[in-house]
Design an enzyme around this catalytic site. Sequence first.
Site, PDB file in Angstrom:
ATOM      1  N   SER A  55       0.829  -1.215   0.000  1.00 30.12           N
ATOM      2  CA  SER A  55       0.000   0.000   0.000  1.00 30.12           C
ATOM      3  C   SER A  55       0.859   1.259   0.000  1.00 30.12           C
ATOM      4  CB  SER A  55      -0.880   0.035   1.243  1.00 30.12           C
ATOM      5  OG  SER A  55      -1.593  -1.162   1.388  1.00 30.12           O
TER       6      SER A  55
HETATM    7  N1  SAH Z   1       0.921  -4.856   4.878  1.00 33.92           N
HETATM    8  C1  SAH Z   1       1.350  -5.040   3.517  1.00 33.92           C
HETATM    9  C2  SAH Z   1       0.165  -5.374   2.653  1.00 33.92           C
HETATM   10  C3  SAH Z   1       0.454  -6.276   1.540  1.00 33.92           C
HETATM   11  S1  SAH Z   1      -0.942  -6.556   0.472  1.00 33.92           S
HETATM   12  C4  SAH Z   1       2.029  -3.814   3.011  1.00 33.92           C
HETATM   13  O1  SAH Z   1       1.574  -2.743   3.307  1.00 33.92           O
HETATM   14  O2  SAH Z   1       2.967  -3.884   2.270  1.00 33.92           O
HETATM   15  C5  SAH Z   1      -1.941  -7.659   1.389  1.00 33.92           C
HETATM   16  C6  SAH Z   1      -1.324  -8.978   1.748  1.00 33.92           C
HETATM   17  O3  SAH Z   1      -2.305  -9.752   2.433  1.00 33.92           O
HETATM   18  C7  SAH Z   1      -0.886  -9.811   0.556  1.00 33.92           C
HETATM   19  O4  SAH Z   1       0.478 -10.107   0.685  1.00 33.92           O
HETATM   20  C8  SAH Z   1      -1.752 -11.085   0.647  1.00 33.92           C
HETATM   21  O5  SAH Z   1      -1.072 -12.251   0.238  1.00 33.92           O
HETATM   22  C9  SAH Z   1      -2.081 -11.113   2.133  1.00 33.92           C
HETATM   23  N2  SAH Z   1      -3.268 -11.876   2.520  1.00 33.92           N
HETATM   24  C10 SAH Z   1      -4.521 -11.876   1.981  1.00 33.92           C
HETATM   25  N3  SAH Z   1      -5.327 -12.703   2.667  1.00 33.92           N
HETATM   26  C11 SAH Z   1      -4.586 -13.241   3.671  1.00 33.92           C
HETATM   27  C12 SAH Z   1      -4.863 -14.165   4.718  1.00 33.92           C
HETATM   28  N4  SAH Z   1      -6.074 -14.711   4.888  1.00 33.92           N
HETATM   29  N5  SAH Z   1      -3.864 -14.498   5.554  1.00 33.92           N
HETATM   30  C13 SAH Z   1      -2.609 -13.951   5.412  1.00 33.92           C
HETATM   31  N6  SAH Z   1      -2.292 -13.085   4.444  1.00 33.92           N
HETATM   32  C14 SAH Z   1      -3.272 -12.719   3.586  1.00 33.92           C
END
Ligand code: SAH
Length: 207
Positions: A55
């Site tokens: 993000s």
């Molecule tokens: N906090 C990160 C966000 C990455 S995008 C940042 O700001 O860089 C969101 C992430 O959530 C992705 O990597 C995706 O693989 C993960 N995700 C989605 N559903 C999930 C779940 N049920 N358990 C763990 N990770 C999940």
Amino acid sequence: MTRTLVQAVQDAGVCDPRLLDAVRATPRKGFVPPEFAARAERDEPIPIGHQQPTSQPTLIARMIDALRLSETDEVLEVGTGYGYQTALLARLARQVYSVERHADLAARARANLESAGLRNTEVVVGDGSVGLAEHAPFDAVVVSASARRVPAPLAAQLAEGGRLVMPIRTHEADMVTLFVKRHGRLERQRLLLPACFVPLVQAGTDP
Ligand code: SAH
């Protein structure tokens, strides 16, 4: 001159000096794929593989700001990605547990956090929607993917008085919402902002 990320975060309404210091101390280029390093200091989402983005920093900072972390807090993060948000959380809290469903992203995040010298983090591969019961209760929980409601295990694993921030999916947008646990129940405290997140992948549930 280009605006720094710290200035962007400040302009987004964040004034907590500890959080601004954390942003300053955490160059984002260490948390994006090398081919996007040139864009790392811009306040925009960056692709990290698996059709997932990291993000924009102002959104991450506003979510963290709402958690009102203290240095004794234990935090659960769901959705590690490349670990940028994990790194900021680690600078503000005592211990961060972060769950990522993609093993390669988790491995990348671990390496990035290690390079940044942040040892108070544990990245676990799995479905974060069920939380991490073995490390509960958490003083704060932050979810980086959206769903229609907060998964029950995350509410259960939040300590009394704890804060939880999560994007809640509606018809119009994902409404990033702050909840607080009082008398054993999750109460909606306030809406932070509308945003656009990837869905929280949950076994057997429509996100
Ligand atoms: N906090 C990160 C966000 C990455 S995008 C940042 O700001 O860089 C969101 C992430 O959530 C992705 O990597 C995706 O693989 C993960 N995700 C989605 N559903 C999930 C779940 N049920 N358990 C763990 N990770 C999940």
